[in-house]
Design a protein around this motif. Structure first.
Motif, PDB file in Angstrom:
ATOM      1  N   GLU A 166      -2.762 -57.419  77.458  1.00 39.39           N
ATOM      2  CA  GLU A 166      -2.089 -57.902  77.810  1.00 39.39           C
ATOM      3  C   GLU A 166      -0.890 -57.339  79.332  1.00 39.39           C
ATOM      4  OE1 GLU A 166       0.769 -57.443  73.887  1.00 39.39           O
ATOM      5  OE2 GLU A 166      -0.681 -55.904  73.826  1.00 39.39           O
TER       6      GLU A 166
ATOM      7  N   PRO B 165       3.199 -53.002  79.631  1.00 43.33           N
ATOM      8  CA  PRO B 165       2.443 -51.646  79.446  1.00 43.33           C
ATOM      9  C   PRO B 165       2.694 -51.187  77.810  1.00 43.33           C
ATOM     10  CG  PRO B 165       4.623 -51.675  80.580  1.00 43.33           C
ATOM     11  CD  PRO B 165       4.435 -53.200  80.082  1.00 43.33           C
TER      12      PRO B 165
ATOM     13  N   SER C 299      -2.234 -52.390  74.903  1.00 46.33           N
ATOM     14  CA  SER C 299      -2.227 -51.897  75.693  1.00 46.33           C
ATOM     15  C   SER C 299      -0.895 -51.252  75.442  1.00 46.33           C
ATOM     16  CB  SER C 299      -1.502 -52.567  76.879  1.00 46.33           C
ATOM     17  OG  SER C 299       0.085 -53.473  76.969  1.00 46.33           O
TER      18      SER C 299
ATOM     19  N   LYS D 123      -4.235 -51.562  79.448  1.00 48.30           N
ATOM     20  CA  LYS D 123      -3.552 -52.125  79.623  1.00 48.30           C
ATOM     21  C   LYS D 123      -4.848 -53.029  78.424  1.00 48.30           C
ATOM     22  CE  LYS D 123      -0.766 -52.853  84.041  1.00 48.30           C
ATOM     23  NZ  LYS D 123       0.107 -53.696  84.523  1.00 48.30           N
ATOM     24  N   SER D 124      -5.291 -52.433  78.402  1.00 45.84           N
ATOM     25  CA  SER D 124      -6.846 -53.792  77.273  1.00 45.84           C
ATOM     26  C   SER D 124      -7.530 -52.371  75.804  1.00 45.84           C
ATOM     27  CB  SER D 124      -8.074 -53.652  78.244  1.00 45.84           C
ATOM     28  OG  SER D 124      -8.629 -52.734  78.460  1.00 45.84           O
TER      29      SER D 124
END
Length: 405
Positions: A111, A114, A119, A124-125
């Protein structure tokens, strides 16, 4: 006691004619016929479709008798027997694999924001392990049940991205295959390590699958590989796959491969010095080499013009040897294939011709061939005269004994 008198006068002994009659009677009473060791050369030739048809009661076997010359030897040698490629096609590793039941996927969702669904400020994953269930579905958070079975990796990715667009912040997805359990093949039989072999995403050739199972445990020229796919099956000599890369086809999921040890042999019959089943012990065998393994012929009884090879031949080779018109004629007369689609044929080699020894070097012997060397017609005459002589001597002795009474 009354005896048989000679024509030159009473009690002068038996006439030659009377002795032959008595010998013939003795042979008849003993049920004697001239013993033999199979058909004569002419009898084999007459049995073919080109001669007088030979019929087994209630059964008619139609076949052709073909003399081996250089053209025939070359045609048989060059003939390709049906293999895996002709039965299943070459296949290909380039075909796009699809996800199947039991596969384990690693789904990573990214994504842009934040504080999204997948995320955080630190990363972020999020990676999600998914195992495709027996119904073909797998669960993805905020997406729900996704039917993965039958999808490609790319189509699975697109499906997940589309489902998250309205829920996640600029989502992106990576789908990786962690375990391709649905793409396997079983290898059993005469291999060093019978196993279930995973095919992976790129696909594997048959030789690669066998290598992953430890390879064949016996020599390739005595090892057969049977492949069953769907409702079709085919068995090919492993040596053929080595010699002909075209038959080293790509294996497909759920193929069943069985490797068996079945030594190549031919049967030697008739007037050969050694008769019975004889192993090749080699990848290839010519007719000259087979004759040598059988010890040659019996010089006292064999007919050098009657060296025969009995075989069931593949249709393509048969047509190449006799021609299309002759083949159709044989079919119209009732020639029929065996269970493997092969047709009966007899090849004849005249060892009385010098060139035959050259030609026979190019004529290949096949597994389960029957090689028959006929006896010379003079052999039957010699046996008959021997029997007559024995019968006449016996009759003479009986008569002498009778006269003493």
């Amino acid at each position: 006691m009354i005896g048989i008198e000679d024509v030159s006068g009473p009690r002068k002994g038996l006439s030659v004619f009377a002795r032959i009659l008595m010998a013939g009677a003795a042979l008849t009473l003993s049920g004697c016929v001239v013993p033999n060791d199979g058909p004569l050369t002419q009898e084999v030739l007459s049995a073919g479709a080109g001669g007088k048809a030979y019929e087994i009661p209630q059964t008619k076997l139609v076949f052709d008798v073909v003399s081996i010359d250089q053209r025939v030897a070359n045609s048989v040698s060059a003939g390709t027997r049906q293999g895996f490629a002709s039965t299943f096609g070459l296949g290909g590793g380039g075909s796009t694999p699809v996800i199947g039941v039991g596969d384990r996927l690693e789904v990573t969702i990214f994504e842009a924001g934040p504080d999204g669904l997948f995320s955080t400020s630190e990363r972020k994953s999020t990676s999600i392990p998914v195992v495709v269930q027996p119904d073909g579905h797998g669960q993805i958070p905020y997406v729900g049940s996704v039917r993965f079975a039958g999808m490609t990796i790319d189509s699975a990715r697109s499906t997940i991205v589309d489902a998250l667009k309205a829920k996640a912040v600029e989502p992106d997805v990576i789908v990786a295959m962690a375990d391709n359990a649905s793409r396997t093949v079983s290898v059993q039989g005469a291999v060093n390590r019978a196993s279930i072999v995973p095919l992976g995403l790129n696909g594997l050739h048959l030789s690669e699958v066998l290598a992953m199972a430890g390879g064949a445990s016996k020599p390739p020229y005595d090892t057969y590989v049977s492949l069953k796919r769907g409702g079709r099956s085919r068995s090919v000599l492993l040596q053929t796959i080595i010699d002909n890369p075209r038959d080293d086809i790509y294996v497909k999921p759920d193929d069943q491969i069985f490797v068996s040890f079945d030594p190549q042999t031919f049967s030697a019959l008739g007037q050969t010095e050694k008769s019975g089943k004889i192993p090749f012990n080699a990848a290839k065998l010519s007719l000259v080499e087979a004759a040598a393994l059988a010890g040659g012929g019996n010089v006292a009884t064999a007919d050098p013009k009657g060296y025969f090879v009995f075989r069931y031949e593949d249709e393509s080779v048969y047509r190449s040897v006799v021609g299309d018109d002759r083949f159709r004629d044989l079919i119209s007369r009732g020639m029929a294939p065996d269970g493997e689609g092969r047709y009966p044929i007899v090849y004849r080699l005249d060892l009385g011709a010098t060139q035959s020894y050259m030609v026979a070097q190019n004529f290949p012997v096949r597994n389960k061939d029957v090689i028959y060397l006929s006896r010379h017609v003079a052999t039957d005459l010699a046996k008959f005269l021997s029997i007559i002589s024995s019968g006449s001597s016996a009759a003479y002795n009986i008569t002498r004994t009778a006269r003493t009474f």
